[in-house]
Design a protein around this motif. Sequence first.
Motif, short mmCIF file in Angstrom:
data_model
loop_
_atom_site.label_atom_id
_atom_site.label_comp_id
_atom_site.label_asym_id
_atom_site.label_seq_id
_atom_site.Cartn_x
_atom_site.Cartn_y
_atom_site.Cartn_z
N ALA A 192 0.84 -1.19 0.00
CA ALA A 192 0.00 0.00 0.00
C ALA A 192 0.88 1.25 0.00
CB ALA A 192 -0.92 0.00 1.21
N ASN A 193 1.87 1.29 0.87
CA ASN A 193 2.89 2.34 0.85
C ASN A 193 4.14 1.71 0.26
OD1 ASN A 193 1.44 4.44 2.09
ND2 ASN A 193 1.80 3.53 4.09
N LEU A 194 4.82 2.47 -0.53
CA LEU A 194 5.98 1.90 -1.21
C LEU A 194 7.07 1.51 -0.22
CD1 LEU A 194 7.39 1.13 -3.79
CD2 LEU A 194 8.21 3.46 -3.97
N ILE A 195 7.42 2.42 0.67
CA ILE A 195 8.53 2.16 1.58
C ILE A 195 7.95 1.78 2.95
CG2 ILE A 195 10.58 3.12 2.66
CD1 ILE A 195 10.74 5.00 0.21
N LYS A 196 8.33 0.60 3.41
CA LYS A 196 7.80 0.07 4.66
C LYS A 196 8.87 0.10 5.75
CE LYS A 196 3.99 -1.89 2.91
NZ LYS A 196 2.68 -1.45 3.19
N VAL A 197 8.47 0.51 6.94
CA VAL A 197 9.35 0.43 8.11
C VAL A 197 8.53 -0.04 9.30
CG1 VAL A 197 11.04 2.17 7.39
CG2 VAL A 197 9.03 2.89 8.63
N LYS A 198 9.21 -0.67 10.23
CA LYS A 198 8.56 -1.12 11.45
C LYS A 198 8.73 -0.05 12.52
CE LYS A 198 9.66 -5.86 10.30
NZ LYS A 198 10.55 -6.97 10.55
N GLU A 199 7.79 -0.03 13.45
CA GLU A 199 7.83 0.98 14.51
C GLU A 199 9.09 0.89 15.36
OE1 GLU A 199 4.34 1.60 16.88
OE2 GLU A 199 3.05 1.11 15.18
N ASP A 200 9.66 -0.30 15.50
CA ASP A 200 10.84 -0.45 16.36
C ASP A 200 12.16 -0.22 15.62
OD1 ASP A 200 10.64 -2.75 14.83
OD2 ASP A 200 11.22 -4.10 16.45
N GLU A 201 12.08 0.19 14.33
CA GLU A 201 13.31 0.45 13.59
C GLU A 201 13.92 1.78 14.00
OE1 GLU A 201 14.17 -1.00 9.66
OE2 GLU A 201 12.02 -1.30 9.40
N ASP A 202 15.18 1.92 13.66
CA ASP A 202 15.93 3.12 13.96
C ASP A 202 15.17 4.37 13.49
OD1 ASP A 202 18.78 4.34 14.54
OD2 ASP A 202 18.16 5.13 12.57
N LYS A 203 15.21 5.42 14.30
CA LYS A 203 14.43 6.62 13.96
C LYS A 203 14.94 7.31 12.69
CE LYS A 203 16.86 9.64 17.19
NZ LYS A 203 16.73 10.50 18.36
N ALA A 233 12.23 7.12 5.49
CA ALA A 233 11.09 6.48 4.83
C ALA A 233 9.92 7.45 4.75
CB ALA A 233 10.69 5.22 5.59
N LEU A 234 9.66 8.17 5.82
CA LEU A 234 8.57 9.13 5.84
C LEU A 234 8.77 10.21 4.78
CD1 LEU A 234 5.98 10.11 7.31
CD2 LEU A 234 7.48 11.49 8.76
N ILE A 235 9.98 10.74 4.70
CA ILE A 235 10.29 11.78 3.71
C ILE A 235 10.13 11.25 2.29
CG2 ILE A 235 12.17 13.19 2.76
CD1 ILE A 235 13.16 13.46 5.73
N LEU A 236 10.71 10.09 2.01
CA LEU A 236 10.60 9.53 0.66
C LEU A 236 9.16 9.18 0.30
CD1 LEU A 236 13.79 7.30 0.35
CD2 LEU A 236 13.25 9.35 -0.97
N ASN A 237 8.43 8.56 1.23
CA ASN A 237 7.02 8.23 0.95
C ASN A 237 6.22 9.49 0.65
OD1 ASN A 237 6.75 5.42 0.95
ND2 ASN A 237 6.77 5.34 3.18
N LYS A 238 6.47 10.56 1.41
CA LYS A 238 5.74 11.81 1.19
C LYS A 238 6.08 12.39 -0.19
CE LYS A 238 4.48 16.12 3.27
NZ LYS A 238 4.13 16.72 4.52
N LYS A 239 7.37 12.38 -0.55
CA LYS A 239 7.77 12.88 -1.88
C LYS A 239 7.11 12.07 -2.98
CE LYS A 239 12.21 14.93 -0.69
NZ LYS A 239 13.67 14.94 -0.95
N ILE A 240 7.06 10.77 -2.81
CA ILE A 240 6.47 9.88 -3.82
C ILE A 240 4.97 10.11 -3.90
CG2 ILE A 240 6.01 7.47 -4.41
CD1 ILE A 240 8.83 6.90 -3.04
N LEU A 251 17.31 1.75 1.90
CA LEU A 251 17.00 2.60 3.04
C LEU A 251 17.77 2.17 4.29
CD1 LEU A 251 14.95 4.90 3.82
CD2 LEU A 251 13.50 3.08 4.68
N ARG A 252 18.02 0.89 4.39
CA ARG A 252 18.69 0.34 5.57
C ARG A 252 20.22 0.33 5.47
NH1 ARG A 252 13.69 -0.90 4.98
NH2 ARG A 252 12.38 -1.24 6.79
N VAL A 253 20.75 0.80 4.33
CA VAL A 253 22.20 0.96 4.19
C VAL A 253 22.50 2.43 3.86
CG1 VAL A 253 22.77 -1.46 3.66
CG2 VAL A 253 22.16 0.12 1.80
#
Length: 160
Positions: free
Chosen positions: A17-28, A34-41, A86-88
Amino acid sequence: MLKFMLFYFIMIVSLNANLIKVKEDEDKTIRARALILNKKIENLKNLSEVEKLQNVNSIINNAVKYSSDDKLYNKKNYVATINEMLRVDLKGDCEDYVMAKLEILLYLGFNPENIKMLVVEKENVKHMKLLVMSSSSTIYTLDSLNKEFRVYNPDKNYKI
């Protein structure tokens, strides 16, 4: 091989549903990127076809920094998804730039039959770029080396 990779990414994108997925417990930092890229997309959805292409090319070329697969994954050749990059720290090689752009274009509804991956060679160095045919039959180049968005013009300096 390229047809399989294209099919694989079509399946990945169509399931998200959203292109870039992250879990709540991932690094801020990862969550923020992810939030910035998803918003741009998401902001591209109402643009014209050509504006989408131009912006996708620009977003990825500006966000991703070049790094070899050897350095990132300890492998000679690894094709990463946008979620993996995103993770590297948003690093990757030319195939990763192409895959990130491909994932975004498919997410935005571009017809996969109008998207081609082009591998060229110059001075024994291979490079991958994306060619996209618009609804007006104009072919555009999305490239990480020549970052200028442009109509495709076969370069005589490259072997295809």
